[in-house]
Design an enzyme around this catalytic site. Sequence first.
Site, PDB file in Angstrom:
ATOM      1  N   HIS A 104       0.696  -1.181   0.052  1.00 39.89           N
ATOM      2  CA  HIS A 104       0.157   0.017   0.027  1.00 39.89           C
ATOM      3  C   HIS A 104       0.830   1.206   0.105  1.00 39.89           C
ATOM      4  O   HIS A 104       2.038   1.288   0.727  1.00 39.89           O
ATOM      5  CB  HIS A 104      -1.036   0.024   1.265  1.00 39.89           C
ATOM      6  CG  HIS A 104      -1.978   1.136   1.212  1.00 39.89           C
ATOM      7  ND1 HIS A 104      -3.184   1.253   0.575  1.00 39.89           N
ATOM      8  CD2 HIS A 104      -2.100   2.211   1.675  1.00 39.89           C
ATOM      9  CE1 HIS A 104      -3.824   2.162   0.729  1.00 39.89           C
ATOM     10  NE2 HIS A 104      -3.165   3.037   1.273  1.00 39.89           N
ATOM     11  N   GLU A 434     -32.518  -4.639   6.953  1.00 41.95           N
ATOM     12  CA  GLU A 434     -33.354  -5.981   7.071  1.00 41.95           C
ATOM     13  C   GLU A 434     -33.472  -7.038   6.118  1.00 41.95           C
ATOM     14  O   GLU A 434     -33.646  -8.278   6.165  1.00 41.95           O
ATOM     15  CB  GLU A 434     -34.849  -5.631   7.094  1.00 41.95           C
ATOM     16  CG  GLU A 434     -35.307  -4.990   8.431  1.00 41.95           C
ATOM     17  CD  GLU A 434     -36.042  -5.797   9.414  1.00 41.95           C
ATOM     18  OE1 GLU A 434     -36.370  -7.108   8.904  1.00 41.95           O
ATOM     19  OE2 GLU A 434     -36.015  -5.465  10.673  1.00 41.95           O
ATOM     20  N   ARG A 619     -26.653  -7.717  13.893  1.00 37.47           N
ATOM     21  CA  ARG A 619     -27.030  -6.810  12.465  1.00 37.47           C
ATOM     22  C   ARG A 619     -26.012  -5.748  12.476  1.00 37.47           C
ATOM     23  O   ARG A 619     -25.983  -4.540  12.825  1.00 37.47           O
ATOM     24  CB  ARG A 619     -28.519  -6.253  12.225  1.00 37.47           C
ATOM     25  CG  ARG A 619     -28.659  -5.803  11.045  1.00 37.47           C
ATOM     26  CD  ARG A 619     -29.750  -5.247  11.035  1.00 37.47           C
ATOM     27  NE  ARG A 619     -30.974  -5.956  11.027  1.00 37.47           N
ATOM     28  CZ  ARG A 619     -32.236  -5.980  11.337  1.00 37.47           C
ATOM     29  NH1 ARG A 619     -32.628  -4.690  11.691  1.00 37.47           N
ATOM     30  NH2 ARG A 619     -33.002  -6.720  11.504  1.00 37.47           N
TER      31      ARG A 619
END
EC number: 2.1.2.13
Length: 660
Positions: A104, A434, A619
């Site tokens: 990088h 969801e 989640r």
Amino acid sequence: MKTVVFAYHDMGCLGIEALLAAGYEISAIFTHTDNPGEKAFYGSVAHLAAERDIPVYAPDNVNHPLWVERIAQLSPEVIFSFYYRHLICDEIFQLAPAGAFNLHGSLLPKYRGRAPLNWVLVNGETETGVTLHRMVKRADAGAIVAQLRVAIAPDDIAITLHHKLCHAARQLLEQTLPAIKHGNILEIAQRENEATCFGRRTPDDSFLEWHKPASVLHNMVRAVADPWPGAFSYVGNQKFTVWSSRVHPHASKAQPGSVISVAPLLIACGDGALEIVTGQAGDGITMQGSQLAQMLGLVQGSRLNSQPACTARRRTRVLILGVNGFIGNHLTERLLREDHYEVYGLDIGSDAISRFLNHPHFHFVEGDISIHSEWIEYHVKKCDVVLPLVAIATPIEYTRNPLRVFELDFEENLRIIRYCVKYRKRIIFPSTSEVYGMCSDKYFDEDHSNLIVGPVNKPRWIYSVSKQLLDRVIWAYGEKEGLQFTLFLPFNWMGPRLDNLNAARIGSSRAITQLILNLVEGSPIKLIDGGKQKRCFTDIRDGIEALYRIIENAGNRCDGEIINIGNPENEASIEELGEMLLASFEKHPLRHHFPPFAGFRVVESSCYYGKGYQDVEHRKPSIRNAHRCLDWEPKIDMQETIDETLDFFLRTVDLTDKPS
């Protein structure tokens, strides 16, 4: 030691040469086809591979299972990536027993992401470097194996710094590759609190904003000088490119963008002045500044602008359907804060947007999207950007009114999507976290995570699958008919005006509003199935800033993208949310107006939501696409959001009949 290499650009070529010199056996090289719109000043990995008799491939999607299987058949012991432009999936990393390593072009953890060479110059840094690090699922976040520092001189431009970085990379690889080969490396974890992340740059990002200091504009010129596309400005509608410049500490009362002199060509800035040393009008030839001034017809007092004069006057028209909702009203506030948006809105109420009704650039009609189809079609045709934010998005309604959820969330929105296709308008569509359903990944990833829902006899999933199918329809329209779109997935945004207490009284609200109602009324806080389900809560201000950047769409970076917008650091269970909210409530100055706390009560989900409900244990979003496309990351701590949300709702309560 057998290796598979992912490589592009000069760094790719020198990385391959370094591997061969260190005695590695390269089984295959993966690279990219050259972009015909990009000026190729760098070495060709494909040509080098062919000359060295190494198999070379350039698939559109190296993460496709077929390519993963082909790489597995090569049995690499280690994998290297040298400036390969696409993210490589975790399944490929795991194929190599010794792991995968990436080169990088910055001193990590600073300047993670795209174009670090250009960004360090844009930001006026005096030092950068190269880093070899272990590859992990999060881009540029793995442990550091080796680094070399590179000084940035005041007269460095992109190409000279590129050559310095290539020289440093060659040295670093010569020193480090033998150690990796013999398993003799020391790895140092990156300090996450020092990390910065920057996104992809495009030619359109390099316009000169004359209200900024001359030093900032000079750094922009340095960052994108030839062979990069160059910094640019306009005289009227005539574009010109600035290839080299100098900063003058010129004290002038002239307006930024005004020509102070033409020989030398000196432009007033927000602080100081910028001398245009060399430049180019349109697609012409490069010339020195005073000749460029003559070519452009500039005289002392002429004004330059950052965009064509013909486009500078027209505001972008944004159509927000569901403008009175939680996201809609906050987004309207953010757009109207700028002076280049005209907002058109439709909703069945106006209580949350009453503060905008007299704004000259806000146009509102009260109505229902299922009835006002002609108005909607006309305004889709009239506007530039469409955000259909109308949806039933409260879990209890998924089991209580599944058909109504389908009719509104799917059928009505499909009609709007087709209007956007018909009139070739850009759509920014609110998907939902969801859609991931019961995905088991640690981080839900837009491009790789599976979308897993329950059986048909669980109507709780009708919202999720309605949104998912619309996402797939939009994607297909983008692929087949050129629809310009962005899908964004909010992860538990919260803040003032999230639903209202009346909606909470009938159970039709999101979690925090329901919990606040319990505190206000002195009723027990209900913890569904114990409240152990974890969510990542995102402040509405963070969410709206990301959404605003999607609308801005700098360099069209958001086109065709799916972007999670959430705060993975603000993870808490519903029980923990309730406890934090209670603590904030107990110390609030209005606390004495409300009844005593009635405690927590554990309730089964089937009793609260109905028998068709299933919940999700966790989640947590991956936000790498938001980093890459928006240069965005959330900043606001969850406790601050809770405090402000609670304060907002408590101050809406009529206290005349409350105990004191």
